[in-house]
Design a protein around this motif. Structure first.
Motif, PDB file in Angstrom:
ATOM      1  N   HIS A   1       9.179   3.760  -4.080  1.00 34.23           N
ATOM      2  CA  HIS A   1       8.872   4.602  -5.345  1.00 34.23           C
ATOM      3  C   HIS A   1       9.331   5.815  -5.238  1.00 34.23           C
ATOM      4  N   PHE A   2       9.495   6.445  -6.374  1.00 33.26           N
ATOM      5  CA  PHE A   2      10.166   7.687  -6.439  1.00 33.26           C
ATOM      6  C   PHE A   2      10.080   8.886  -5.479  1.00 33.26           C
ATOM      7  N   LEU A   3       8.501   8.895  -5.455  1.00 31.00           N
ATOM      8  CA  LEU A   3       8.238   9.982  -4.438  1.00 31.00           C
ATOM      9  C   LEU A   3       8.753  10.026  -3.080  1.00 31.00           C
ATOM     10  N   GLU A   4       8.754   8.856  -2.701  1.00 35.57           N
ATOM     11  CA  GLU A   4       9.364   8.544  -1.307  1.00 35.57           C
ATOM     12  C   GLU A   4      10.795   8.860  -1.210  1.00 35.57           C
ATOM     13  N   LEU A   5      11.463   8.559  -2.360  1.00 38.71           N
ATOM     14  CA  LEU A   5      12.899   8.959  -2.378  1.00 38.71           C
ATOM     15  C   LEU A   5      13.127  10.204  -2.647  1.00 38.71           C
ATOM     16  N   ALA A   6      12.289  10.986  -3.531  1.00 38.01           N
ATOM     17  CA  ALA A   6      12.379  12.509  -3.360  1.00 38.01           C
ATOM     18  C   ALA A   6      12.325  13.109  -2.205  1.00 38.01           C
TER      19      ALA A   6
ATOM     20  N   ARG B   1       1.050  -1.181  -0.030  1.00 38.39           N
ATOM     21  CA  ARG B   1      -0.080   0.072   0.033  1.00 38.39           C
ATOM     22  C   ARG B   1       0.953   1.324   0.017  1.00 38.39           C
ATOM     23  N   SER B   2       2.012   0.994  -0.736  1.00 41.03           N
ATOM     24  CA  SER B   2       3.025   2.324  -0.553  1.00 41.03           C
ATOM     25  C   SER B   2       2.634   3.371  -1.537  1.00 41.03           C
ATOM     26  N   VAL B   3       2.027   3.045  -2.882  1.00 42.65           N
ATOM     27  CA  VAL B   3       1.635   4.059  -3.666  1.00 42.65           C
ATOM     28  C   VAL B   3       0.224   4.489  -3.425  1.00 42.65           C
ATOM     29  N   SER B   4       0.032   5.606  -2.712  1.00 46.91           N
ATOM     30  CA  SER B   4      -1.240   6.091  -2.319  1.00 46.91           C
ATOM     31  C   SER B   4      -2.325   6.798  -3.266  1.00 46.91           C
ATOM     32  N   VAL B   5      -3.335   7.496  -2.701  1.00 48.26           N
ATOM     33  CA  VAL B   5      -4.168   8.234  -3.540  1.00 48.26           C
ATOM     34  C   VAL B   5      -4.371   9.561  -2.921  1.00 48.26           C
ATOM     35  N   VAL B   6      -4.655  10.583  -3.694  1.00 49.67           N
ATOM     36  CA  VAL B   6      -4.969  12.031  -3.286  1.00 49.67           C
ATOM     37  C   VAL B   6      -6.162  12.144  -2.464  1.00 49.67           C
ATOM     38  N   LEU B   7      -6.246  12.557  -1.330  1.00 52.21           N
ATOM     39  CA  LEU B   7      -7.723  12.555  -0.750  1.00 52.21           C
ATOM     40  C   LEU B   7      -8.566  13.772  -1.340  1.00 52.21           C
TER      41      LEU B   7
ATOM     42  N   ASN C   1      -5.476  19.890 -11.016  1.00 50.09           N
ATOM     43  CA  ASN C   1      -4.201  19.664 -11.822  1.00 50.09           C
ATOM     44  C   ASN C   1      -2.888  19.621 -11.074  1.00 50.09           C
ATOM     45  N   ALA C   2      -2.582  19.998 -10.007  1.00 48.78           N
ATOM     46  CA  ALA C   2      -1.390  19.817  -9.196  1.00 48.78           C
ATOM     47  C   ALA C   2      -1.104  18.516  -8.885  1.00 48.78           C
ATOM     48  N   TYR C   3      -2.037  17.218  -9.137  1.00 49.02           N
ATOM     49  CA  TYR C   3      -1.854  16.001  -8.965  1.00 49.02           C
ATOM     50  C   TYR C   3      -1.879  15.091 -10.105  1.00 49.02           C
ATOM     51  N   VAL C   4      -1.957  15.529 -11.237  1.00 44.78           N
ATOM     52  CA  VAL C   4      -2.296  15.024 -12.605  1.00 44.78           C
ATOM     53  C   VAL C   4      -0.966  15.259 -13.311  1.00 44.78           C
ATOM     54  N   PRO C   5      -0.468  14.139 -13.890  1.00 41.45           N
ATOM     55  CA  PRO C   5       0.736  14.137 -14.679  1.00 41.45           C
ATOM     56  C   PRO C   5       0.438  15.069 -15.996  1.00 41.45           C
TER      57      PRO C   5
ATOM     58  N   VAL D   1       8.904  16.481 -16.811  1.00 39.87           N
ATOM     59  CA  VAL D   1       9.080  15.073 -16.649  1.00 39.87           C
ATOM     60  C   VAL D   1       9.480  14.608 -15.153  1.00 39.87           C
ATOM     61  N   MET D   2      10.511  15.345 -14.687  1.00 39.40           N
ATOM     62  CA  MET D   2      10.830  15.116 -13.276  1.00 39.40           C
ATOM     63  C   MET D   2       9.490  15.238 -12.301  1.00 39.40           C
ATOM     64  N   ARG D   3       8.883  16.476 -12.628  1.00 40.14           N
ATOM     65  CA  ARG D   3       7.663  16.624 -11.787  1.00 40.14           C
ATOM     66  C   ARG D   3       6.665  15.530 -11.827  1.00 40.14           C
ATOM     67  N   ASP D   4       6.467  14.991 -13.114  1.00 46.28           N
ATOM     68  CA  ASP D   4       5.618  13.843 -12.977  1.00 46.28           C
ATOM     69  C   ASP D   4       5.924  12.668 -12.395  1.00 46.28           C
ATOM     70  N   HIS D   5       7.364  12.564 -12.188  1.00 46.18           N
ATOM     71  CA  HIS D   5       7.887  11.374 -11.773  1.00 46.18           C
ATOM     72  C   HIS D   5       7.549  11.338 -10.141  1.00 46.18           C
ATOM     73  N   THR D   6       7.120  12.403  -9.658  1.00 46.10           N
ATOM     74  CA  THR D   6       7.131  12.618  -8.092  1.00 46.10           C
ATOM     75  C   THR D   6       5.801  12.886  -7.603  1.00 46.10           C
ATOM     76  N   LEU D   7       4.865  12.740  -8.615  1.00 46.87           N
ATOM     77  CA  LEU D   7       3.428  12.821  -8.336  1.00 46.87           C
ATOM     78  C   LEU D   7       2.993  11.576  -7.408  1.00 46.87           C
ATOM     79  N   LEU D   8       2.034  11.697  -6.382  1.00 35.88           N
ATOM     80  CA  LEU D   8       1.660  10.670  -5.555  1.00 35.88           C
ATOM     81  C   LEU D   8       1.162   9.482  -6.268  1.00 35.88           C
ATOM     82  N   GLU D   9       0.241   9.716  -7.120  1.00 40.25           N
ATOM     83  CA  GLU D   9      -0.693   8.416  -7.829  1.00 40.25           C
ATOM     84  C   GLU D   9       0.084   7.950  -8.937  1.00 40.25           C
TER      85      GLU D   9
END
Length: 239
Positions: A227-232, A28-34, A43-47, A169-177
Motif C-alpha cells: 500500500h501507499f504507506l509502505e511505499l512511502a 494483514r498489511s493494512v494495520s490499525v493504530v494502537l 487527529n494525527a491518524y485521521v484523514p 491529500v498526500m498526507r492522507d494517502h500515507t496514514l496507517l489506516e
C-alpha cells in the motif's frame, strides 16, 4: 456440487491470482493504530480531506471529496473510449472482479471489517478507480491513453492533476489506516485497458514513487509494496 467446496475453490483461485509481479498481495498489511498511540493525538491518524478504504468511509467531514472521486472515475473510464468495449462494459467487468476478490481484499486488513461483501467492494472499487486516475494523470501513461481520446472533456478539466499538488491529500494517502491494497490498482488497470497496454502497469508504481520523491524506475528496485504507506516508508528509509 457442494456450495462450500465451490466457495473454497473460488477463494483459493483468487488468493493465488493476487500473487504475481503486478498484483502483489500481503495479508494483514493494512494495520490499525494502537490505542496507546491514538490517545495522545487522535487527529494525527485521521484523514483531513479524503477517505481511502473502509476505515473512515462515510465521515461527514470527508464527503466533499466524493464528487471529485466520481469525476476522476469518469475520466478514468473514458480513457477506454475508442477501444473495442464500451466504458459501461469496463465498469461492469471491474465491479464483478472486485466483488470476487472480497477475501483477498478483506484479508489485507488487520482486524474485522464489519461490511458485507457488496459494501466493501463498492468502497474499494470507488477508491481504487480514484487512485488509479490520480496516478495516471501527469504520468507518462497520460499521453499514451488520454481520456476522451485526447478531446476536451465536457465536464471540465481532470481534477486529479490539482489534487496531486495538495500536501494535505498526500498526507492522507500515507496514514496507517487510510489505505487500500495496491494490488487492487493492478487488477483495475488490467480490466480497464487492452492487453496491449498492460506493460504500463509498472509505470503506475513509478508514478506513486515519484509523488513521494523517488525519481527512478521501479524495475530496478527489489521491493514490492502492499500500500501507499509502505511505499512511502521505503522511500524514507532508503535515504
Amino acid at each position: 456440487m457442494d456450495i462450500k467446496y465451490n466457495r473454497w475453490k473460488n477463494i483459493t483461485a483468487v488468493m493465488l491470482g493476487t500473487i504475481n509481479n503486478e498484483t502483489f498481495f500481503k495479508a494483514r498489511s493494512v494495520s490499525v493504530v494502537l490505542d496507546e498511540l491514538r490517545k495522545w493525538n487522535e487527529n494525527a491518524y485521521v484523514p483531513k480531506v479524503i477517505s481511502i478504504g473502509p476505515r473512515y468511509n462515510g465521515r461527514q467531514e470527508l464527503l466533499p471529496m466524493e464528487e471529485i472521486n466520481w469525476r476522476c472515475m469518469f475520466h478514468l473510464f473514458n480513457r477506454s473510449l475508442g477501444y473495442t468495449i464500451s466504458p459501461d462494459k469496463y465498469v461492469n467487468n471491474c465491479m464483478d472482479t472486485i466483488l470476487k476478490m472480497d477475501v483477498a481484499v478483506r484479508s489485507s486488513y488487520l482486524g474485522e471489517i464489519e461490511l458485507d461483501r457488496y459494501d466493501l467492494a463498492a468502497i474499494v472499487f470507488n477508491d481504487g478507480c480514484f487512485l488509479l486516475e490520480f496516478l495516471i494523470s501527469g504520468s507518462s501513461i497520460d499521453s499514451v491513453i488520454p481520456p476522451f481520446g485526447g478531446r476536451i472533456s465536457a465536464i471540465g478539466p481532470n481534477p486529479a492533476l490539482e489534487i496531486g499538488k495538495m500536501e494535505v491529500v498526500m498526507r492522507d494517502h500515507t496514514l496507517l489506516e487510510n489505505q487500500i491494497p495496491l494490488f487492487v490498482l493492478g487488477v483495475l488497470f488490467q480490466n480497464i485497458f487492452d492487453k496491449g497496454f498492460h506493460y504500463l502497469v509498472h509505470e503506475i508504481h513509478n508514478r506513486a514513487l515519484s509523488l513521494f520523491g523517488f525519481h527512478g524506475d521501479l524495475k530496478s528496485v527489489d521491493s514490492k509494496f502492499a500500500h501507499f504507506l509502505e511505499l512511502a516508508s521505503w522511500n524514507i528509509n532508503k535515504e
